[in-house]
Design an enzyme around this catalytic site. Structure first.
Site, mmCIF file in Angstrom:
data_model
loop_
_atom_site.group_PDB
_atom_site.id
_atom_site.type_symbol
_atom_site.label_atom_id
_atom_site.label_comp_id
_atom_site.label_asym_id
_atom_site.label_seq_id
_atom_site.Cartn_x
_atom_site.Cartn_y
_atom_site.Cartn_z
ATOM 1 C CB SER A 163 -22.365 -4.713 5.434
ATOM 2 O OG SER A 163 -21.082 -5.009 5.691
ATOM 3 C CG LEU A 222 -19.148 -3.383 -2.966
ATOM 4 C CD1 LEU A 222 -18.157 -3.162 -3.442
ATOM 5 C CD2 LEU A 222 -20.086 -2.319 -3.532
ATOM 6 C CG ASP A 231 -20.590 -9.923 7.744
ATOM 7 O OD1 ASP A 231 -20.522 -9.578 6.465
ATOM 8 O OD2 ASP A 231 -20.269 -9.431 8.746
ATOM 9 C CG ASP A 237 -12.284 -13.885 12.694
ATOM 10 O OD1 ASP A 237 -11.781 -13.485 11.619
ATOM 11 O OD2 ASP A 237 -11.667 -13.896 13.652
ATOM 12 C CB VAL A 238 -12.642 -14.325 6.541
ATOM 13 C CG1 VAL A 238 -14.021 -14.434 6.150
ATOM 14 C CG2 VAL A 238 -11.965 -12.604 6.794
ATOM 15 C CB SER A 291 -9.421 -2.413 -5.109
ATOM 16 O OG SER A 291 -9.486 -1.077 -4.843
ATOM 17 C CE1 TYR A 339 -8.890 -2.271 0.236
ATOM 18 C CE2 TYR A 339 -8.270 -0.839 -1.745
ATOM 19 C CZ TYR A 339 -9.036 -1.714 -1.058
ATOM 20 O OH TYR A 339 -10.348 -1.785 -1.307
ATOM 21 C CE LYS A 380 -9.679 -5.321 -1.730
ATOM 22 N NZ LYS A 380 -10.688 -6.783 -1.592
ATOM 23 C CG PHE A 430 -18.577 0.703 -5.918
ATOM 24 C CD1 PHE A 430 -19.856 -0.021 -6.563
ATOM 25 C CD2 PHE A 430 -17.646 0.863 -6.979
ATOM 26 C CE1 PHE A 430 -19.870 -0.463 -7.397
ATOM 27 C CE2 PHE A 430 -17.911 0.619 -8.270
ATOM 28 C CZ PHE A 430 -18.859 -0.249 -8.500
#
Length: 263
Positions: free
Chosen positions: A15, A17, A36, A60-61, A155, A168, A172, A201
């Site tokens: 999904s 990017l 994914d 699952d990362v 980001s 977040y 990043k 984005f």
């Protein structure tokens, strides 16, 4: 690094990017390993693009055993195709905004911070470390003896995070900070490391924003006066793959926009 007949491992590739990057690199002759958690989307993409140069691994990362299984499956596929790893692109990420203390003076549950850090940072490092032994032993390409590139997703929050983005921005910002030392660590193997820092984005994450927040963000855009699109991001990924002089740097992909402290 050329794209054709190389394998690209992309987490979060079903999904947003990540998916835009899957489609672009596939269109330019790459073999794509899609990692994914969304099996329905992942299998649909393989059906769309064809199974000759795409492979999906439900991953699952945040679970090392799951990531290891995906890397093992990818290397087994590579043994069949003969297309060595060209790049690892850990694009899986989450936002989950929230201030450390809420309006009732209650601290944010630690679990909410853990989700962001575990996916956006720990999961990234885990995927990279498990892929690297399979990259360092590939045959280097002339004229620079290059073996591949790690393309990370930072980001604009790493530079000018907004209220509620502490976790977040921390994740990043960590990606931004580790890019140069990672490039230095991998230089001896002919492997580069680059980060891309997109701003506002179109993605699953931003789709969850309210109309009020979305319109406030659009007011501060410089040029172009629109959110970035997946295709814009994917073209930058492709450039990072192909341009050997891009190394150790975080590239802002934001149309000159700087996020304000308040919307």
């Amino acid at each position: 690094m050329h794209i054709q007949n190389r394998t690209f491992i992309i987490s979060g590739g079903a999904s947003g990017l990540g998916l835009a990057t899957v489609r672009d690199l596939h269109a330019h002759g790459g073999y794509i390993s899609i990692l994914d958690l969304n099996a329905e989307n992942g299998n649909a993409i393989v059906n769309e693009l064809g199974s000759d140069r795409t492979k999906f691994f439900e991953t699952d990362v945040t679970d090392t055993s799951s990531v290891q299984a995906a890397v093992t499956g990818t290397t087994a596929w590579i043994a069949q195709t003969g297309a060595p790893i060209g790049a690892v692109i850990p694009a899986a990420g989450v936002g989950s905004p929230g201030k450390l203390v809420d309006r009732h003076n209650e601290p944010i549950p630690l679990e909410r911070l853990d989700v962001v850090i575990n996916i956006n940072l720990r999961g990234v490092l885990d995927l990279i470390r498990l892929c690297l032994p399979h990259m360092t032993t590939t045959t280097p390409l002339p004229p620079d003896n290059e073996r591949g590139v790690i393309i990370l997703v930072s980001s604009s929050a790493a530079f000018d995070g907004q209220p509620g983005q502490v976790a977040y921005a921390a994740s990043k910002g960590a990606i931004r900070s580790l890019t140069l030392p990672l490039a230095r660590d991998l230089a001896q193997y002919g492997i580069r490391a680059v980060s891309i820092a997109p701003s506002y984005f179109e993605s699953n994450m931003t789709a969850q924003m309210s109309d009020k927040v979305r319109k406030s963000l659009e007011r501060v855009l410089e040029f172009p006066k629109r959110p970035g699109k997946g295709e814009d991001f994917a073209r930058m990924v492709r450039h990072c793959v192909e341009n050997v002089m891009l190394n150790g740097e975080t590239i802002r992909l934001d149309g000159g926009t700087r996020m304000p402290s308040k919307l």
